[in-house]
Design an enzyme around this catalytic site. Structure first.
Site, PDB file in Angstrom:
ATOM      1  N   LYS A 127       0.846  -1.194   0.000  1.00  0.00           N
ATOM      2  CA  LYS A 127       0.000   0.000   0.000  1.00  0.00           C
ATOM      3  C   LYS A 127       0.880   1.241   0.000  1.00  0.00           C
ATOM      4  CE  LYS A 127       0.849   1.391   4.424  1.00  0.00           C
ATOM      5  NZ  LYS A 127       1.550   2.660   4.778  1.00  0.00           N
TER       6      LYS A 127
ATOM      7  N   ASP B 191      -1.710  -1.286  10.719  1.00  0.00           N
ATOM      8  CA  ASP B 191      -1.967  -1.356   9.286  1.00  0.00           C
ATOM      9  C   ASP B 191      -2.723  -2.615   8.883  1.00  0.00           C
ATOM     10  OD1 ASP B 191      -0.732   1.055   8.878  1.00  0.00           O
ATOM     11  OD2 ASP B 191       1.090   0.242   7.971  1.00  0.00           O
TER      12      ASP B 191
ATOM     13  N   GLY C 126       4.249  -4.195   4.148  1.00  0.00           N
ATOM     14  CA  GLY C 126       4.442  -5.581   3.745  1.00  0.00           C
ATOM     15  C   GLY C 126       4.165  -6.586   4.851  1.00  0.00           C
TER      16      GLY C 126
ATOM     17  N   SER D 154      11.139  -4.555   3.339  1.00  0.00           N
ATOM     18  CA  SER D 154      10.856  -4.333   4.757  1.00  0.00           C
ATOM     19  C   SER D 154      11.209  -2.905   5.141  1.00  0.00           C
ATOM     20  CB  SER D 154      11.668  -5.316   5.601  1.00  0.00           C
ATOM     21  OG  SER D 154      11.506  -5.065   6.965  1.00  0.00           O
TER      22      SER D 154
END
Length: 295
Positions: free
Chosen positions: A12, A137, A102, A96
């Site tokens: 995202k 998230d 992620g 990362s």
């Protein structure tokens, strides 16, 4: 009953990210548009004979023994009472610590995979309850995956939402696919903890939001976007590589450019695919890139 499930876990970006002072529960409030982009990890979840066991193999990135997948497994077992073991194989493509979510996306895809694999029958409220035990998230990705109507097993439909609270308030909006996104990965690592410390030093407690809503800005022509990420200025001031990437994206014709989340990934939005392709050719000599055509 199937013994394994393979799913996609999307990245995202944030379009606008307003951060509020730390709350009593330790979380910061936020106000942002999250939108998925066409960069994915691939996750295969398989049953194993051992109970109360979650084995995670990651290809493309080393993960610590305790990670978002193991945290999600523990929360799933506590909520459902299921104690069956799983093996999780992850093909990592999302970097990362890049502000692309992620690890959170992997966790959400895993949660919904075991929900299907073990026929637990959890709805969005229960899935969100698990998400809250893993990370802020994860809420967004939980809603994004739940909106797929089963398509996530073969493809992934783009998803955008206005996100508020600590991340648990997710309101889907119409996703735009009339632009391309060029992701640039500066050779810089930014810890989320450090980024929040930097933004805490610069928060203006008296500031006011945009006079128009984030959704209204999102629906404007990209060249008229006025999104602001509260992390961008303090983080890019400390990490010159991020500031350089933003400058070069704009010089290559990006209609809008910013940092995603707390960094370090920066992105350019291009209304013309041809301009995005030319920018990719120019910038790939200096940076690792990912081009997501059509949003």
């Amino acid at each position: 009953m199937s013994d394994s499930i393979t799913v996609l876990a999307p990245a995202k970006i944030n379009l606008g990210l307003e951060i509020f002072p730390r709350r009593a529960d330790g979380y910061h409030g936020l106000h942002s548009i999250f939108t998925t982009v066409g960069l994915f990890d691939e996750i295969c979840v398989s049953k194993i004979d051992e109970k109360n066991t979650c084995i995670v193999d990651s290809f493309g990135m080393d993960l610590p023994n305790q990670n978002t997948i193991t945290a999600a497994y523990k929360a799933f077992c506590v909520l459902t009472g299921i104690d069956l073991g799983v093996h999780v194989s992850i093909k990592k493509r999302i970097p990362s610590g890049g502000g692309l979510g992620g690890g959170s996306s992997d966790a959400s895809s895993f949660i919904q995979s075991v929900n299907n694999l073990f026929k637990a029958g959890l709805g969005i409220d229960s899935l969100s309850a698990i998400a809250g035990k893993v990370g802020s998230d994860v809420f967004f990705f939980t809603y994004a995956l739940s909106a797929q109507d089963g398509k996530r097993f073969s493809k992934f439909e783009p998803f955008a939402a206005v996100v508020e609270g600590r991340g648990e308030k997710v309101r889907q909006i119409q996703h735009r696919s009339d632009f391309s996104v060029l992701l640039v990965f500066p050779n810089v690592g930014v810890s989320t903890k450090d980024a929040y410390a930097l933004v805490d030093e610069t928060l203006d407690l008296e500031r006011r939001r945009n006079k128009i809503s984030l959704e209204e800005i999102y629906n404007l022509p990209v060249k008229n976007w006025s999104f602001k990420n509260d992390f961008t200025v303090p983080v890019s001031e400390k990490y010159a590589g991020i500031a350089e990437a933003l400058i070069k994206l704009k010089s290559c014709g990006a209609d809008f450019a910013d940092m995603s989340g707390s960094g370090s990934t920066v992105f350019g939005i291009f209304e013309k695919k041809e301009t995005a392709l030319k920018a990719k050719v120019l910038l790939e000599k200096e940076f690792n890139l990912a081009l997501c055509l059509g949003g």
